[in-house]
Write an enzyme that holds these catalytic residues in place. Structure first.
Site, mmCIF file in Angstrom:
data_model
loop_
_atom_site.group_PDB
_atom_site.id
_atom_site.type_symbol
_atom_site.label_atom_id
_atom_site.label_comp_id
_atom_site.label_asym_id
_atom_site.label_seq_id
_atom_site.Cartn_x
_atom_site.Cartn_y
_atom_site.Cartn_z
ATOM 1 N N SER A 3 0.857 -1.199 0.000
ATOM 2 C CA SER A 3 0.000 0.000 0.000
ATOM 3 C C SER A 3 0.886 1.240 0.000
ATOM 4 C CB SER A 3 -0.870 0.024 1.263
ATOM 5 O OG SER A 3 -1.486 1.294 1.418
ATOM 6 N N TYR A 33 -1.206 -0.057 10.507
ATOM 7 C CA TYR A 33 -1.533 -0.479 9.137
ATOM 8 C C TYR A 33 -0.366 -0.134 8.207
ATOM 9 C CZ TYR A 33 -3.619 -0.940 4.564
ATOM 10 O OH TYR A 33 -3.843 -1.313 3.259
HETATM 11 P P1 NDP Z 1 -11.641 -5.836 0.923
HETATM 12 O O1 NDP Z 1 -12.045 -5.606 2.339
HETATM 13 O O2 NDP Z 1 -12.644 -5.617 -0.143
HETATM 14 O O3 NDP Z 1 -11.017 -7.313 0.768
HETATM 15 C C1 NDP Z 1 -10.188 -7.860 1.756
HETATM 16 C C2 NDP Z 1 -10.071 -9.354 1.551
HETATM 17 O O4 NDP Z 1 -9.192 -9.877 2.567
HETATM 18 C C3 NDP Z 1 -11.397 -10.059 1.702
HETATM 19 O O5 NDP Z 1 -11.545 -11.037 0.698
HETATM 20 C C4 NDP Z 1 -11.304 -10.715 3.064
HETATM 21 O O6 NDP Z 1 -12.009 -11.949 3.091
HETATM 22 C C5 NDP Z 1 -9.797 -10.984 3.161
HETATM 23 N N1 NDP Z 1 -9.402 -11.157 4.559
HETATM 24 C C6 NDP Z 1 -9.305 -10.209 5.526
HETATM 25 N N2 NDP Z 1 -9.018 -10.778 6.712
HETATM 26 C C7 NDP Z 1 -8.943 -12.124 6.493
HETATM 27 C C8 NDP Z 1 -8.706 -13.237 7.312
HETATM 28 N N3 NDP Z 1 -8.464 -13.120 8.638
HETATM 29 N N4 NDP Z 1 -8.720 -14.476 6.770
HETATM 30 C C9 NDP Z 1 -8.945 -14.624 5.451
HETATM 31 N N5 NDP Z 1 -9.163 -13.603 4.594
HETATM 32 C C10 NDP Z 1 -9.175 -12.367 5.123
HETATM 33 O O7 NDP Z 1 -10.404 -4.876 0.708
HETATM 34 P P2 NDP Z 1 -9.347 -4.701 -0.514
HETATM 35 O O8 NDP Z 1 -9.706 -5.516 -1.686
HETATM 36 O O9 NDP Z 1 -9.173 -3.241 -0.684
HETATM 37 O O10 NDP Z 1 -8.048 -5.264 0.196
HETATM 38 C C11 NDP Z 1 -7.179 -6.199 -0.376
HETATM 39 C C12 NDP Z 1 -5.756 -5.818 -0.019
HETATM 40 O O11 NDP Z 1 -5.458 -4.568 -0.596
HETATM 41 C C13 NDP Z 1 -5.507 -5.664 1.485
HETATM 42 O O12 NDP Z 1 -4.255 -6.238 1.783
HETATM 43 C C14 NDP Z 1 -5.454 -4.142 1.679
HETATM 44 O O13 NDP Z 1 -4.681 -3.784 2.765
HETATM 45 C C15 NDP Z 1 -4.834 -3.739 0.362
HETATM 46 N N6 NDP Z 1 -4.994 -2.347 -0.059
HETATM 47 C C16 NDP Z 1 -6.235 -1.788 -0.159
HETATM 48 C C17 NDP Z 1 -6.351 -0.477 -0.604
HETATM 49 C C18 NDP Z 1 -7.662 0.210 -0.670
HETATM 50 O O14 NDP Z 1 -7.679 1.452 -0.653
HETATM 51 N N7 NDP Z 1 -8.772 -0.499 -0.795
HETATM 52 C C19 NDP Z 1 -5.173 0.289 -1.026
HETATM 53 C C20 NDP Z 1 -3.928 -0.416 -0.851
HETATM 54 C C21 NDP Z 1 -3.850 -1.685 -0.417
HETATM 55 P P3 NDP Z 1 -13.038 -12.397 4.252
HETATM 56 O O15 NDP Z 1 -13.523 -11.150 4.924
HETATM 57 O O16 NDP Z 1 -14.097 -13.157 3.532
HETATM 58 O O17 NDP Z 1 -12.209 -13.255 5.134
HETATM 59 C C1 8X3 Z 2 -5.043 1.621 1.678
HETATM 60 C C2 8X3 Z 2 -4.658 2.957 1.168
HETATM 61 O O1 8X3 Z 2 -4.317 5.368 1.795
HETATM 62 O O2 8X3 Z 2 -6.256 4.241 2.735
HETATM 63 O O3 8X3 Z 2 -3.932 0.822 1.806
HETATM 64 O O4 8X3 Z 2 -4.056 3.733 3.555
HETATM 65 S S1 8X3 Z 2 -4.821 4.118 2.372
#
Ligand code: NDP
Ligand code: 8X3
Length: 249
Positions: A135, A148
Site C-alpha cells: 500500500s 496499518y
Molecule cells: P476488501 O475488504 O474488499 O477485501 C479484503 C479481503 O481480505 C477479503 O476477501 C477478506 O475476506 C480478506 N481477509 C481479511 N481478513 C482475512 C482473514 N483473517 N482471513 C482470510 N481472509 C481475510 O479490501 P481490498 O480488496 O481493498 O483489500 C485487499 C488488499 O489490498 C488488502 O491487503 C489491503 O490492505 C490492500 N490495499 C487496499 C487499498 C484500498 O484502498 N482499498 C489500497 C492499498 C492496499 P473475508 O472477509 O471473507 O475473510
Molecule cells: C489503503 C490505502 O491510503 O487508505 O492501503 O491507507 S490508504
C-alpha cells in the site's frame, strides 16, 4: 493451464483478480473466510476453474489443511497473490485499540509470510511468482495509519528481501502498492460505517478493483526474464500533503 492462488478473493481486489485470471484461462484457488461469497464466485466462474478454500488466514493449521486438501488439478501453483489484508481503525496510536493492531499484524504480516513459506518450494520448482499487495500507506505516513502503514512497509521490504533470497531461482517477486481504492476496505476499517465509506470515495475517482486486477494480470504475464520490483499506483485525484508542525503556545 496455469494456476494462481489468491488470498482474500471474497471481495475487492482479490475477487476482481479471480475473475480476470479465470477469464484468461487460468485456474484459480480463491480463499477468504466468507464461504458463501466463495461459493457464489465458483458458481459464477465455473467449479472446474475455481477451487475455493474458506478459512481464516490467521489460522495456520487451517491454512495447511486447505493446502493439503487441494485437488490434484490445483496443486501446481504458479503464482501466489498475497492479497488478504485489512486496516482497522483510524485513531492515533495513543487512542488505538491494541487488539486491532494485533489483528492487522497477524493478517497482513504473519499470515502473509506463513502462506509464502508454505508455497515457496513449489514456486521455486515451477519458477513461479509472488505478488504481494502492499500500500502507499507503507511509504507515506498519515495520522491514524500507524500499524496499518507499518504492516505494509513490511510487505514492501519483505518483497525485496525475497527477491534477494530467491536470486537465481527464477522466482519473481513484486510488491503492488495501491493508493485509495473503492472496495470494502473502508467499511471494514470503520466497522461497517457505510456513510464514511461512501464519503471517502465520493468524487475522488478512486482506483477500482478491476484496475488492480489488470495490474496483477500484467505483472503475472510478463516475459520470464523481467521482474517488476514495485508498483505504486494512485488515483489522479489523490496526492500528497505536507508535514505538520505543533507550534509552541
Ligand atoms: P476488501 O475488504 O474488499 O477485501 C479484503 C479481503 O481480505 C477479503 O476477501 C477478506 O475476506 C480478506 N481477509 C481479511 N481478513 C482475512 C482473514 N483473517 N482471513 C482470510 N481472509 C481475510 O479490501 P481490498 O480488496 O481493498 O483489500 C485487499 C488488499 O489490498 C488488502 O491487503 C489491503 O490492505 C490492500 N490495499 C487496499 C487499498 C484500498 O484502498 N482499498 C489500497 C492499498 C492496499 P473475508 O472477509 O471473507 O475473510
Ligand atoms: C489503503 C490505502 O491510503 O487508505 O492501503 O491507507 S490508504
Amino acid at each position: 493451464m496455469k494456476t494462481i492462488l489468491i488470498t482474500g478473493a471474497t471481495s475487492g481486489f482479490g475477487r476482481a483478480a479471480a475473475r480476470r485470471f479465470v477469464d484468461a484461462g487460468w485456474r484459480v484457488i480463491a480463499t477468504g473466510r466468507r464461504a458463501g461469497r466463495l461459493d457464489t464466485l465458483a458458481a459464477e466462474l465455473g467449479r472446474d476453474r475455481v477451487h475455493t478454500a474458506a478459512f481464516d488466514i490467521r489460522d495456520e493449521a487451517a491454512m495447511h489443511g486447505a493446502l493439503d486438501a487441494l485437488p490434484e488439478d490445483f496443486r501446481a501453483i504458479d503464482v501466489l497473490v498475497n492479497n488478504a489484508g485489512l486496516a482497522l481503525g483510524t485513531a492515533p496510536a495513543q487512542r488505538a485499540d491494541l487488539a486491532q493492531w494485533k489483528q492487522m499484524i497477524d493478517t497482513n504480516i504473519t499470515a502473509l509470510v506463513t502462506m509464502t513459506h508454505a508455497l515457496l518450494p513449489g514456486l521455486i520448482e515451477r519458477r513461479g511468482a509472488i505478488l504481494n499487495i502492499g500500500s502507499v500507506a507503507g511509504s507515506y505516513p498519515y495520522t491514524g495509519g500507524n500499524v496499518y502503514g507499518g504492516t505494509k512497509a513490511f510487505v514492501s521490504q519483505f518483497s525485496l528481501g525475497l527477491r534477494s533470497d530467491l536470486h537465481g531461482t527464477g522466482v519473481r517477486v513484486t510488491s503492488i502498492e495501491p493508493g485509495m481504492a473503492e472496495t470494502e476496505f473502508t467499511l471494514v476499517r470503520t466497522s461497517g460505517d457505510s456513510a464514511a465509506s461512501e464519503n471517502l470515495y465520493k468524487g475522488a475517482d478512486p482506483i477500482t478493483p478491476d484496475d488492480i486486477a489488470e495490474t496483477l494480470f500484467w505483472v503475472a504475464n510478463l516475459p520470464p526474464h523481467l521482474n517488476v520490483n514495485r508498483i505504486e499506483v494512485m488515483p489522479v485525484r489523490q496526492s500528497f500533503a505536507g508535514f505538520q508542525v505543533a507550534r509552541e503556545g
